[in-house]
Scaffold this motif. Structure first.
Motif, short mmCIF file in Angstrom:
data_model
loop_
_atom_site.label_atom_id
_atom_site.label_comp_id
_atom_site.label_asym_id
_atom_site.label_seq_id
_atom_site.Cartn_x
_atom_site.Cartn_y
_atom_site.Cartn_z
N GLY A 436 0.79 -1.23 0.00
CA GLY A 436 0.00 0.00 0.00
C GLY A 436 0.82 1.27 0.00
N TRP A 437 2.16 1.14 -0.09
CA TRP A 437 3.00 2.34 -0.07
C TRP A 437 2.84 3.13 -1.35
N ILE A 727 -6.75 -3.65 -3.60
CA ILE A 727 -7.20 -3.65 -5.00
C ILE A 727 -6.53 -2.49 -5.71
N GLU A 728 -6.08 -2.76 -6.94
CA GLU A 728 -5.48 -1.71 -7.76
C GLU A 728 -6.52 -1.22 -8.76
N ALA A 739 -5.96 0.76 -3.13
CA ALA A 739 -6.79 1.05 -1.97
C ALA A 739 -7.14 -0.26 -1.28
N LYS A 740 -7.34 -0.17 0.02
CA LYS A 740 -7.66 -1.35 0.82
C LYS A 740 -9.13 -1.33 1.20
N PHE A 753 -13.21 2.14 1.09
CA PHE A 753 -11.80 1.93 0.76
C PHE A 753 -10.96 3.08 1.30
N THR A 754 -9.76 2.76 1.76
CA THR A 754 -8.81 3.79 2.22
C THR A 754 -7.42 3.45 1.70
N ASN A 755 -6.50 4.38 1.86
CA ASN A 755 -5.11 4.05 1.56
C ASN A 755 -4.47 3.40 2.79
#
Length: 806
Positions: A436-437, A727-728, A739-740, A753-755
């Motif tokens: 997620g970076w 997910i991309e 985002a997750k 979804f968030t980062n």
């Protein structure tokens, strides 16, 4: 005069050897055979019983059509063909036992040697089954090493072969593995089904076989077969010397395991020896290449390298010195293919420097096992450096760990399969955090800066003690835990905003439906209709938001509305008129309170009560039949009501608005914290990471949705997404963002979804997310452990024929 060789082998007392008669030898062998056969069948029966339950569960939870069918087929076979398999397994074991106890040790046949010599002729499925048998044997060796040491020495005495090898042991792992695979050949099923059963065999059988070997050892000891074993160190330990491994000066104590290494590494060795699937491994005679092939007993050379009973192998001092210099960037004096090594490559981390080492002067000093280890680790980093799941900047930092990881793998082969290995855990944690970076986080703060410092610490301090990896892993975990705590708080606030918005929307529709039902069911005066839609409906909405459908405020407001509607309807019966008189004082008081709460202006309140008095009078007189209002009511048609504009609620607008991402704007005034929701958010990562096999199915049912219809594969994919999944998403400008899935609303099924840091929160409906997958604008990121993925990829490629890759 004793020879030197006789001083370095297992010593058998001649008296003890002579006192075991020929008839006793046969009896003891038969005892060992019968004990093993009985225990094997019982253990297999127990394993197949567990297989039925396990395969059924996997078939229920797996979303892939092919895998689900394979699990179901494996379950059916384990359930319906159990007795047949047990009988075939026992028969194959007894036949192999008889064959091994009769044949001349000089005529021994090695399955591994056969695989090597006939590789080009073997059917792919047969090769898979042969490798599976080797894998079973390696798993049993790994679990039962100590007990097998005694078994081999004692059975060797009974067979007049003190140096009995693994492959000639009539009750050894090789015989058991081959017998199981032969028994499976009677099943007309896909090789993949057989391999599923092999996986469970490796999971459940070795521990039970350890007990079997211990019982047989004890029985033979009680019968006087080698009650004590003394071991000296053999000079012919070519595997150890080839790898630079040193054995204890005093030899190995009796009962100490001698089968070291790791079953996964042994499998990789086998595959490399058999040709490597076109992977371009070192060839005989090439600098750094392995020149061995297959040892005399048929196993890959050095298959036991990697330590004995937890004692790690030692890298030769010359090799260690060279690798340490390269690790610290000291490349002077090293050449590759006749030229100097690339200094930038060793510090940049973006290229596979192990390939340069393999063709350099360093490789000339490597033994067979270390050369093969170099090949394997180089292949692993080929995958890692090409892994698109890891951002390039973090990938470069991980790439700088190539030489430390090579040293670790040379010293300890469990690196390849032991998930808890400190160096492996550090790699996996680095890669997991990197998913997620975002480049926008920058290189001077946060995760990147910490990873940079930890990698540099390893490069500066690691020589041969893996404790350094424990330290850096703990530091990274602490940092990630602190980041997660902050991210959870932000995610929780975003989830509360969604939760509050959805509760408002539900409250509006609940109030809308309750008012609409009363208006359509009764011939109500216009003033009452306007009052209910204009003032009482917002009051109901507010009550629902605060207390819900079971709350006192909501139910009091509903009762007041019902009493008002009843009070203005016809009252022809005396008891109804009497009831109205007693009802009015309380009703008027509740209406007055409700008007104040709803903010109804005083002049409008007064006008309403004046009109309400006339409505009550008309109801009492003749049931609304003599007034102008009554005449209009005779022509009443609910569908033709002239309701206020805001009364028509568009139930489809919300779904349309959330077909794409909507940013979650946090309010200036924070909401009252919902601690249950915050706890749910904080547990999501644990759910996703600890047990990925237990998938959490998230429902996409909408409380205002149409009746459920059968969806496509994308509908199923979205409905089964696990919270914590990355997910991309492809943007309209061609760029991508990750985002997750942080939370799913239980009310309407909105996906939040968030980062990585819990920021940039957005929401979308399940149907909107399905559309993105269907249009190729979304892709799930595989967040399995990095080394697992790399090793799996390597095994897949090594299993491919050369022609499939060229």
């Amino acid at each position: 005069m004793k020879t030197a060789s006789n001083q370095n082998v297992v010593h058998i007392n001649k008296f003890e050897k002579s006192r075991i008669s020929s008839s006793s030898t046969t009896q003891f062998l038969n005892d060992s055979r019968d004990m093993a056969a009985s225990k094997l069948v019982n253990a297999l029966s127990d394993m197949l019983g567990k297989a039925v339950d396990e395969f059924f569960l996997l078939s229920e939870t797996n979303t892939g059509f092919e895998m689900r069918n394979l699990y179901m087929e494996a379950m059916t076979l384990a359930r319906d063909k159990r007795a047949i398999l047990e009988s075939a397994f026992k028969q194959q074991f007894l036949q192999s036992f008889a064959k091994e106890t009769r044949k001349d040790k000089n005529a021994s046949f090695s399955a591994s040697a056969s695989l090597e010599s006939d590789f080009s002729l073997v059917d792919p499925d047969e090769l898979e089954e042969s490798l599976a048998a080797i894998n079973i044997a390696n798993n049993i060796h790994g679990t039962c090493a100590e007990a097998l040491f005694g078994i081999e020495k004692r059975i060797g005495i009974l067979l007049h072969d003190p140096e009995l090898s693994n492959h000639n042991n009539p009750i050894g792992p090789e015989v058991i593995g081959a017998a199981f695979m032969e028994a499976l050949k009677d099943w007309n099923c896909d090789v993949k089904v057989k391999l599923l059963l092999v996986r469970l065999f490796n999971k459940y059988m070795p521990d039970q076989l350890k007990d079997m070997y211990q019982e047989i050892n004890q029985h033979l000891v009680e019968k006087g077969v080698l009650p004590k074993i003394r071991v000296g160190m053999k000079k012919q330990a070519s595997s150890a010397s080839a790898s630079g491994m040193t054995l204890p000066a005093g030899g190995i104590a009796a009962g100490q395991p001698v089968v070291g290494g790791n079953e996964l590494f042994a499998t990789l060795q086998q595959l490399l020896t058999l040709g490597g699937g076109g992977m371009g491994i070192s060839q005989p005679g090439v600098a750094g290449g392995f020149t061995g092939g297959v040892a005399g007993n048929g196993s890959a050379i050095g298959s036991s390298a990697g330590g004995i009973a937890g004692i790690p192998a030692q890298i030769g001092s010359g090799v260690m010195e060279a690798l340490n210099k390269l690790q610290h960037g000291q490349i002077e004096g090293f050449v590759s293919n006749g030229g100097a090594l690339d200094a930038a490559a060793f510090t940049g981390g973006r290229t596979n420097v192990l390939r340069e080492i393999k063709s350099s002067s360093v490789a000339n000093t490597l033994g067979h096992v270390d050369s093969m280890t170099l090949d394997i680790v180089a292949m692993l980093f080929d995958y890692i450096l090409d892994d698109r799941n890891i951002p390039d900047a973090i990938k470069a930092l991980i790439g700088r760990l190539q030489i430390p990881m090579l040293k670790v793998a040379m010293m300890d082969k469990t690196f390849f399969s032991q998930k808890s290995h400190p160096a492996r855990k550090f790699l996996d944690t680095l890669a997991g955090a990197a998913i997620g970076w975002d480049e926008a986080e920058g290189h001077q703060g946060g995760l990147y800066k910490l990873v940079d410092s930890l990698v540099q610490k390893v490069l500066n301090e690691f020589e041969d003690e893996v404790g350094i990896f424990v330290e850096v892993e703990e530091e990274l975990e602490q940092f990630l835990a602190a980041e997660k705590h902050q991210a959870d708080e932000l995610t929780g606030r975003s989830a509360q905003v969604i939760h509050h918005q959805e509760r408002e929307e539900i409250a509006k529709i609940m109030a809308h439906d309750e008012v609409r039902r009363r208006i359509h069911a009764q011939h109500l005066p216009e003033v009452i209709r306007n009052f209910l839609t204009g003032y009482w409906k917002p009051l109901l909405t507010s009550a629902y938001i605060q207390t819900g459908e079971d709350g006192v405020r909501w139910n009091n407001a509903i009762d007041t509305m019902d009493n008002l509607v009843w009070s203005v309807t016809s009252k022809p019966a005396p008891e109804d008129r009497k009831k109205l008189v007693s009802l009015l004082p309380g009703l008027l008081k509740r209406l007055q309170d409700g008007m104040e709460t709803a903010g109804m202006p005083e002049e409008e309140r007064n006008a309403f009560f004046s009109t309400l008095v006339r409505c009550h009078a008309d109801a009492v007189k003749s049931g609304l039949q003599t007034t102008a209002e009554a005449s209009a009511a005779e022509e009443f048609n609910a569908s033709e009501l002239d309701l206020p504009d805001d009364f028509a609620l568009d139930l489809s607008s919300d779904a349309e608005a959330h077909m794409d991402f909507e940013e979650i704007a946090l309010p200036a005034t924070p909401l009252e914290p919902d601690f249950n929701l915050l706890q749910e958010i904080s547990n999501i990562a644990d759910e996703h990471t600890v047990n990925k096999t237990n998938e959490l199915t998230l429902s996409d049912d909408n409380w205002q949705a149409d009746p459920e219809v059968e969806g496509d594969d994308y509908t199923a994919m979205v409905s089964r997404l696990k919270r914590g999944t990355w997910i991309e998403f492809l943007q309209t400008d061609g760029t991508s963002t990750r985002a997750k899935l942080a939370w799913v609303s239980p009310m309407k099924g909105l996906y939040l979804f968030t980062n990585r840091l819990g920021e940039r929160a957005v929401s979308i409906t399940p149907s909107g997310l399905e559309m993105k997958f269907r249009d190729g604008l979304a892709e799930i990121i595989n967040d399995d452990n990095l080394v697992d993925r790399a090793v799996s990829n390597l095994l897949d490629r090594l299993n491919q024929p050369v022609s499939a890759i060229e």
